[in-house]
Design a protein around this motif. Structure first.
Motif, PDB file in Angstrom:
ATOM      1  N   LEU A  76       0.834  -1.209   0.000  1.00  0.00           N
ATOM      2  CA  LEU A  76       0.000   0.000   0.000  1.00  0.00           C
ATOM      3  C   LEU A  76       0.861   1.249   0.000  1.00  0.00           C
ATOM      4  CD1 LEU A  76      -2.836  -0.914   2.543  1.00  0.00           C
ATOM      5  CD2 LEU A  76      -3.058  -0.603   0.076  1.00  0.00           C
ATOM      6  N   THR A  77       1.906   1.250   0.835  1.00  0.00           N
ATOM      7  CA  THR A  77       2.774   2.426   0.904  1.00  0.00           C
ATOM      8  C   THR A  77       3.481   2.649  -0.423  1.00  0.00           C
ATOM      9  OG1 THR A  77       3.111   1.949   3.232  1.00  0.00           O
ATOM     10  CG2 THR A  77       4.600   3.533   2.244  1.00  0.00           C
ATOM     11  N   ALA A  78       3.900   1.552  -1.077  1.00  0.00           N
ATOM     12  CA  ALA A  78       4.559   1.698  -2.374  1.00  0.00           C
ATOM     13  C   ALA A  78       3.591   2.348  -3.373  1.00  0.00           C
ATOM     14  CB  ALA A  78       5.007   0.331  -2.887  1.00  0.00           C
ATOM     15  N   GLU A  79       2.353   1.888  -3.390  1.00  0.00           N
ATOM     16  CA  GLU A  79       1.380   2.441  -4.330  1.00  0.00           C
ATOM     17  C   GLU A  79       1.110   3.916  -4.031  1.00  0.00           C
ATOM     18  OE1 GLU A  79       0.249   1.570  -7.010  1.00  0.00           O
ATOM     19  OE2 GLU A  79      -1.523   2.818  -7.355  1.00  0.00           O
ATOM     20  N   LEU A  80       0.950   4.247  -2.753  1.00  0.00           N
ATOM     21  CA  LEU A  80       0.669   5.640  -2.396  1.00  0.00           C
ATOM     22  C   LEU A  80       1.877   6.525  -2.668  1.00  0.00           C
ATOM     23  CD1 LEU A  80      -1.385   4.841   0.790  1.00  0.00           C
ATOM     24  CD2 LEU A  80      -2.226   6.171  -1.158  1.00  0.00           C
ATOM     25  N   THR A  81       3.080   5.972  -2.456  1.00  0.00           N
ATOM     26  CA  THR A  81       4.290   6.736  -2.766  1.00  0.00           C
ATOM     27  C   THR A  81       4.357   7.016  -4.267  1.00  0.00           C
ATOM     28  OG1 THR A  81       5.366   5.483  -1.014  1.00  0.00           O
ATOM     29  CG2 THR A  81       6.789   6.810  -2.403  1.00  0.00           C
ATOM     30  N   ARG A  82       4.010   6.006  -5.047  1.00  0.00           N
ATOM     31  CA  ARG A  82       4.019   6.161  -6.497  1.00  0.00           C
ATOM     32  C   ARG A  82       3.043   7.258  -6.912  1.00  0.00           C
ATOM     33  NH1 ARG A  82       1.655   4.054 -11.116  1.00  0.00           N
ATOM     34  NH2 ARG A  82      -0.075   3.125  -9.988  1.00  0.00           N
ATOM     35  N   ARG A  83       1.855   7.266  -6.300  1.00  0.00           N
ATOM     36  CA  ARG A  83       0.848   8.230  -6.710  1.00  0.00           C
ATOM     37  C   ARG A  83       1.118   9.633  -6.165  1.00  0.00           C
ATOM     38  NH1 ARG A  83      -4.240   6.409  -8.440  1.00  0.00           N
ATOM     39  NH2 ARG A  83      -4.182   4.200  -8.948  1.00  0.00           N
ATOM     40  N   LEU A  84       1.540   9.710  -4.911  1.00  0.00           N
ATOM     41  CA  LEU A  84       1.680  11.011  -4.280  1.00  0.00           C
ATOM     42  C   LEU A  84       3.053  11.632  -4.520  1.00  0.00           C
ATOM     43  CD1 LEU A  84      -0.126  10.521  -0.872  1.00  0.00           C
ATOM     44  CD2 LEU A  84      -0.513  12.429  -2.430  1.00  0.00           C
ATOM     45  N   GLY A  85       4.099  10.808  -4.465  1.00  0.00           N
ATOM     46  CA  GLY A  85       5.446  11.355  -4.587  1.00  0.00           C
ATOM     47  C   GLY A  85       5.660  12.451  -3.567  1.00  0.00           C
ATOM     48  N   GLU A  86       6.149  13.591  -4.027  1.00  0.00           N
ATOM     49  CA  GLU A  86       6.403  14.709  -3.123  1.00  0.00           C
ATOM     50  C   GLU A  86       5.216  15.648  -3.022  1.00  0.00           C
ATOM     51  OE1 GLU A  86       9.588  15.173  -1.511  1.00  0.00           O
ATOM     52  OE2 GLU A  86       9.694  13.087  -2.185  1.00  0.00           O
ATOM     53  N   SER A  87       4.139  15.359  -3.768  1.00  0.00           N
ATOM     54  CA  SER A  87       3.082  16.364  -3.898  1.00  0.00           C
ATOM     55  C   SER A  87       2.200  16.430  -2.654  1.00  0.00           C
ATOM     56  CB  SER A  87       2.234  16.065  -5.123  1.00  0.00           C
ATOM     57  OG  SER A  87       1.706  14.771  -5.033  1.00  0.00           O
ATOM     58  N   VAL A  88       1.523  17.566  -2.510  1.00  0.00           N
ATOM     59  CA  VAL A  88       0.565  17.778  -1.428  1.00  0.00           C
ATOM     60  C   VAL A  88      -0.780  18.085  -2.075  1.00  0.00           C
ATOM     61  CG1 VAL A  88      -0.001  19.148   0.598  1.00  0.00           C
ATOM     62  CG2 VAL A  88       2.394  18.747   0.001  1.00  0.00           C
ATOM     63  N   LEU A  89      -1.767  17.225  -1.866  1.00  0.00           N
ATOM     64  CA  LEU A  89      -3.083  17.466  -2.454  1.00  0.00           C
ATOM     65  C   LEU A  89      -3.953  18.210  -1.450  1.00  0.00           C
ATOM     66  CD1 LEU A  89      -3.870  13.934  -3.965  1.00  0.00           C
ATOM     67  CD2 LEU A  89      -2.724  15.870  -5.053  1.00  0.00           C
ATOM     68  N   PRO A  90      -4.587  19.310  -1.873  1.00  0.00           N
ATOM     69  CA  PRO A  90      -5.486  20.000  -0.939  1.00  0.00           C
ATOM     70  C   PRO A  90      -6.706  19.128  -0.650  1.00  0.00           C
ATOM     71  CG  PRO A  90      -5.597  20.985  -3.122  1.00  0.00           C
ATOM     72  CD  PRO A  90      -4.500  19.976  -3.176  1.00  0.00           C
ATOM     73  N   LEU A  91      -7.171  19.207   0.594  1.00  0.00           N
ATOM     74  CA  LEU A  91      -8.283  18.363   0.991  1.00  0.00           C
ATOM     75  C   LEU A  91      -9.609  18.982   0.554  1.00  0.00           C
ATOM     76  CD1 LEU A  91      -8.834  15.764   2.620  1.00  0.00           C
ATOM     77  CD2 LEU A  91      -9.229  17.222   4.594  1.00  0.00           C
ATOM     78  N   GLY A  92      -9.650  20.328   0.499  1.00  0.00           N
ATOM     79  CA  GLY A  92     -10.854  21.012   0.037  1.00  0.00           C
ATOM     80  C   GLY A  92     -12.016  20.932   0.999  1.00  0.00           C
ATOM     81  N   ALA A  93     -11.741  20.749   2.278  1.00  0.00           N
ATOM     82  CA  ALA A  93     -12.834  20.700   3.251  1.00  0.00           C
ATOM     83  C   ALA A  93     -13.410  22.102   3.439  1.00  0.00           C
ATOM     84  CB  ALA A  93     -12.326  20.149   4.571  1.00  0.00           C
ATOM     85  N   PRO A  94     -14.742  22.191   3.646  1.00  0.00           N
ATOM     86  CA  PRO A  94     -15.359  23.526   3.791  1.00  0.00           C
ATOM     87  C   PRO A  94     -14.803  24.307   4.971  1.00  0.00           C
ATOM     88  CG  PRO A  94     -16.933  21.751   4.264  1.00  0.00           C
ATOM     89  CD  PRO A  94     -15.736  21.117   3.653  1.00  0.00           C
ATOM     90  N   TRP A  95     -14.265  23.594   5.979  1.00  0.00           N
ATOM     91  CA  TRP A  95     -13.755  24.321   7.145  1.00  0.00           C
ATOM     92  C   TRP A  95     -12.295  24.729   6.994  1.00  0.00           C
ATOM     93  CZ3 TRP A  95     -15.912  19.326   7.578  1.00  0.00           C
ATOM     94  CH2 TRP A  95     -14.975  18.265   7.522  1.00  0.00           C
ATOM     95  N   ASP A  96     -11.681  24.379   5.866  1.00  0.00           N
ATOM     96  CA  ASP A  96     -10.277  24.736   5.673  1.00  0.00           C
ATOM     97  C   ASP A  96     -10.096  26.245   5.611  1.00  0.00           C
ATOM     98  OD1 ASP A  96      -9.069  22.359   5.824  1.00  0.00           O
ATOM     99  OD2 ASP A  96      -8.454  22.210   3.734  1.00  0.00           O
ATOM    100  N   GLY A  97      -9.041  26.708   6.251  1.00  0.00           N
ATOM    101  CA  GLY A  97      -8.689  28.113   6.161  1.00  0.00           C
ATOM    102  C   GLY A  97      -9.436  29.016   7.136  1.00  0.00           C
ATOM    103  N   HIS A  98     -10.416  28.475   7.849  1.00  0.00           N
ATOM    104  CA  HIS A  98     -11.174  29.322   8.785  1.00  0.00           C
ATOM    105  C   HIS A  98     -10.599  29.247  10.194  1.00  0.00           C
ATOM    106  CE1 HIS A  98     -14.327  30.184   5.904  1.00  0.00           C
ATOM    107  NE2 HIS A  98     -14.298  28.902   5.549  1.00  0.00           N
TER     108      HIS A  98
END
Lengths: 267, 296, 370
Positions: free
Chosen positions: B104-126
């Motif tokens: 699982l970690t290998a697959e997630l490492t492959r997909r994510l690499g160094e990137s940071v995906l925003p979660l987009g939750a409505p409460w973000d930033g407040h």
């Protein structure tokens, strides 16, 4: 060395409030074979486990000759010359029979990590292997020494455990249901082995067993436990006639079933 | 004083998230005696699904999708893998989850690499102001929502048939099977719950002030392991206590970095393990754990 | 059949069984000794890493395979060995300090240091059982990594520090040596090959002695039943602690070898992933077996490097930096899945498979009577 006397003095054992043993008293005279019998859940295995320091007693004393062993660690008690077998067989299933027996020599040998690493344990090992082979021959396991323990037939496993306990060169031998699951011929044979070993090796023997035939034929004295209490004690002939024993052990119809819970341990 | 209070509130909020992760881990352990080393990657996978689905289907639907995927992953782990191993071979089952974790970690490492995906939750930033305190909205919501979740879980365990079945099978698996409890169903439910709880906690961990979903979330989630040990491994109350202790200590140490500089940079990330070792020296079976007896 | 004839019948057969094994071993030794004369440095370097890792795997197979105590902290003790050697043998360069001891002294002390660290953790290691120790020892990796980043004068911090090449009796194990054998220049890789071979051989023999001797038997009964072992007189807590210390020292040696093979020590190598790699090695090879640990280590170490080298020729896999399935990740997929498969089919690993085959070839009386 002469066989030891075992004295159990008012030993109690409680598991989270549940009394498994209630002021149990009895004495095993040196060189005798002493049976502990009783219905399921009477506390027999718990009693053996307190003798070995596996369960810490909540009260009372256990004396091996003049040594008090009540609160000693299991391995310290083994070091005093107490060997035992287990009700549900405890062996290393992937190891050879010889290796399983050699574990019994642990307390008699001394090669530690460093010595073993530097090839220094071999001489000692060879010396003890000879004795182990003798014991294996005595119980009839010679032909099985190289087989994997996990592949042994049930009767051989029982003998393996018995032989391993002898490999400790014990003075007190504790057997937990040594013939359970064996057929009549095998049971008789193992019973005779116990008697022979007692005589040849100067042992005191305590054992728990359900097989009345074996108990009556090899025990010098019998202690009867029920609900964690001693309800009778005496010579086999006396115990066999004791009305309390007959009702407790054979379970008279008007008596409630013994609770198996009493022997369970909390998770 | 205000700052200390803020840190405490933040710590409790983080601790509650740890408590959720630890609860899932402990429930699986209690129901099946499996130590799930893949638990942290369940969490990362769930929250990764949320983050990668939210741009197209919106946060709400993505959150449900993430929960569903993690729950299914738990179910699949139990049904397809663990049910094929001897129930009594706890070592083999634990190692199997380690192998699963590597994959699982290998697959997630492959997909994510160094990137940071925003979660987009409505409460973000407040942020909210509560009297003198300025707190991220995430923190406030966590403190409200997680106790509700835990309460619901407690109700599930104490009031429902499943809860009863689970407690019975924990106490005595063979006995439970004899009275007709289906052990498989109990363990399957536990694994689904573990996936759900992990993802729920993951959403909290990836929310503001955290920048989003990245590989580092998994190493944060691993702190649930010491939390479980501190609490005692087989106690649900202990899981919550362990989670809270780890969360609060982490935030307090990280927040007082300057005065604790002798501990080194980033001490907040490792202090949980220090606490764990101290607890183990003091109580080998954790704060609330039961001492294991082996029956012979 | 009487017991005596049965024993007598086994003996010549046992010799006959062992003979091909001995020949095979002799052939393997000759090949291993000759390899540096024929192989290019790429393969020799894989060999060095494999041997360094194999020594660590041997330690873990004693601890987990024999004594049943899971450790995920193995990477920490490897790091102690690596940095211990680098610090003790290194000189002062800028803000990074060193004691400048002779390399052989530094190597021995680094190994002992790893043992001492294991001893310090043994109050925890001695009291926990199996899987619980696994989780507790996780903490060592994280604490260790934190120390590696923060103890800058010793470790060099994030960038790490360089490692003094090994030397023994005036011979320098580095490319500056101008020795040549049969026309092959003996640089760092070639000379280290023999050093590593010797260390690995000794480590294997010692592990074998321990596993076959009194401590190994006690460990295995303790693994299978703690109470049973105690009833045989085994001091369980002490046995666990000593297995832990011994495995830490093995990790320490592995760390020294790793330092020499890499010629640099960097903190990020010693993460949880390394601990899990070690675990995968001994599981794939078969728990508790020395040869299994070596085979497993070679497989796990070589797989990503070989995949990466032949990335162009392989479907799916690509070299580092390219778009596609990175070789190191592909390797993780392979061995992670293998661990799962081994647990599903043959929890004893490779060794159990071989063992099952052997049992089938045994004469019938040695088999289970139905």
């Amino acid at each position: 060395m002469s066989p030891p006397r075992l004295a159990v003095e008012e030993v109690s054992l409680a598991f989270s409030g549940l009394l498994a043993l209630d002021e149990v008293c009895f004495t095993v005279e040196p060189g005798t074979v002493h049976a502990v019998i009783g219905p399921n859940g009477a506390g027999k295995s718990s009693l053996l486990n307190t003798l070995c320091g596996i369960y810490p007693v909540t009260g009372g004393r256990i004396l091996l000759d003049e040594h008090e062993v009540t609160r000693l660690r299991t391995d310290r008690i083994a070091a005093l010359g107490v060997g035992r077998t287990f009700q549900n067989i405890v062996v290393s299933p992937q190891e050879s029979v010889l290796d399983n027996l050699m574990v019994g020599r642990h307390r008699l040998t001394s090669a530690g990590l460093v010595a073993t690493a530097l090839w220094l344990g071999r001489r000692e090992q060879r010396r003890h292997e000879e004795r182990v082979r003798e014991i294996a021959h005595f119980v009839g396991l010679s032909a099985r020494l190289d087989s994997t323990a996990g592949l042994l037939a049930y009767g051989d496993l029982k003998r393996l455990e018995f032989a391993r306990a002898l490999c400790l060169e014990p003075r007190l031998l504790i057997l937990d249901e040594p013939v359970a699951g064996l057929n009549a011929a095998e049971s008789w044979e193992l019973g005779q082995l116990v008697l022979t070993a007692r005589k040849a090796l100067d042992l005191t023997v305590v054992f728990v067993e359900h097989d009345m035939g074996v108990v009556m034929s090899i025990a010098d004295r019998i202690t009867v436990l029920d609900f964690g209490r001693v309800v009778a004690e005496g010579l086999p002939a006396e115990v066999r006639r004791d009305p309390i024993v007959v009702s407790a052990y054979l379970g008279a119809p008007d008596r409630p079933e013994a609770t198996p819970q009493a022997e369970r341990t909390p998770q | 004083m205000t700052r200390l209070l803020e840190l405490l509130v933040n710590g409790v909020s983080l601790g509650l998230l740890y408590a959720l992760i630890t609860l899932g881990f402990v429930i699986v352990f209690k129901a099946t005696r499996v130590v799930n080393f893949a638990h942290a990657s369940f969490l990362l996978l769930g929250v990764y699904v949320v983050a990668s689905a939210q741009p197209s289907i919106g946060f709400g639907a993505a959150a449900l999708l993430g929960l569903a995927v993690a729950g299914l992953l738990g179910l699949a782990t139990e049904r397809l893998l663990l049910s094929r191993v001897d129930r009594r071979n706890h070592h083999a089952m634990a190692i199997l989850t380690i192998g699963l974790n590597v994959v699982l970690t290998a697959e997630l490492t492959r997909r994510l690499g160094e990137s940071v995906l925003p979660l987009g939750a409505p409460w973000d930033g407040h942020v909210v102001k509560l009297g003198p305190l300025t707190l991220p909205l995430t923190v406030v919501l966590t403190i409200v929502a997680v106790p509700v979740l835990i309460g619901g879980l407690t109700a599930l365990l104490t009031l429902t048939g499943w809860g009863l079945a689970m407690r019975a099978s924990i106490a005595d698996a063979e006995g439970a099977a004899l009275v007709g409890i289906r052990l498989r169903r109990v363990s399957a439910t536990a694994w689904v719950l573990a996936g759900l709880l992990a993802t729920a906690a993951g959403i909290g961990l990836a929310s503001f002030p955290s920048p989003g979903v990245s590989l580092s979330i998994e190493s944060v989630a691993i702190a649930a392991f010491p939390a479980a040990i501190i609490g005692g491994f087989d106690s649900l109350g202990g899981a919550i206590a362990g989670g809270l202790i780890v969360g609060v200590v982490q935030v307090l140490v990280a927040g007082n970095q300057d005065s604790l500089s002798f501990l080194g940079l980033g001490a907040g990330d490792v202090v949980a393990y220090l606490v764990m070792i101290v607890v183990l020296l003091w109580r080998p079976s954790g704060l609330f754990g039961s001492k294991e007896f082996s029956r012979v | 059949m009487s017991d005596a004839t049965a024993t007598a019948a086994v003996a010549p057969r046992a010799v006959a069984r062992r003979l091909p094994g001995a020949l095979l071993l002799a052939a393997a030794v000759v090949v291993l000794l000759a390899l540096p004369l024929y192989l290019e440095a790429f393969w020799l370097r894989i060999g060095l890493f494999s041997m360094a890792t194999a020594v660590g795997a041997l330690g873990l197979t004693i601890l987990f395979g024999a004594a049943g105590q899971l450790s995920l902290g193995h990477a920490f003790f490897v790091a102690v060995g690596t940095y211990g050697y680098a610090f003790l043998s290194g000189g002062d360069t800028g803000h990074v300090k060193g004691l400048g001891l002779p390399p052989i002294v530094a190597a021995v002390l680094a190994t002992l240091l790893a043992g001492v660290c294991g001893l310090l953790f043994s109050p925890v290691a001695g009291r926990l059982r199996g899987i619980y120790l696994g989780i507790a020892s996780l903490g060592l990796v994280f604490l260790g990594h934190h120390l590696l980043l923060n103890l800058r004068p010793v470790t060099g911090g994030y960038d790490g520090r360089s490692v003094t090449p090994f030397s023994l009796g005036g011979f320098l194990f580095s490319d500056s040596s101008d020795l040549a054998v049969l026309g092959v220049p003996f640089g760092a890789v070639e000379s280290l090959w023999y050093l590593f071979l010797a260390v690995t051989a000794v480590a294997t023999l010692v592990a074998r002695n321990v596993l076959r001797g009194r401590p190994g038997r006690a460990f295995r009964l303790m693994r299978d039943n703690e109470v049973g072992a105690a009833a045989m007189g085994v001091r369980v807590q002490r046995a666990k602690a000593s297995a832990f210390v011994l495995s830490s020292m093995y990790a320490g040696v592995a760390g020294v070898l790793t330092a020499l093979a890499f010629q640099r020590a960097v903190p990020d190598y010693f993460d949880l992933g390394l601990s899990i790699d070690f675990l995968a090695m001994i599981i794939l090879g078969g728990l508790g077996s020395t040869s299994g640990a070596i085979v497993g280590a070679t497989f796990v170490v070589a797989l990503p490097i070989v995949l990466s080298r032949y990335a162009d020729a392989l479907p799916l896999v690509v070299g580092p930096g390219q778009d596609g399935l990175d070789a190191s990740i592909a390797a993780q997929f392979v061995y992670g899945a293998l661990v799962v498969v081994v647990m599903l089919t043959q929890p004893g690993g490779l060794r159990a498979m071989v063992h099952t085959l052997r049992q089938r070839r045994r004469p019938p009386y040695a088999r289970r009577t139905p």
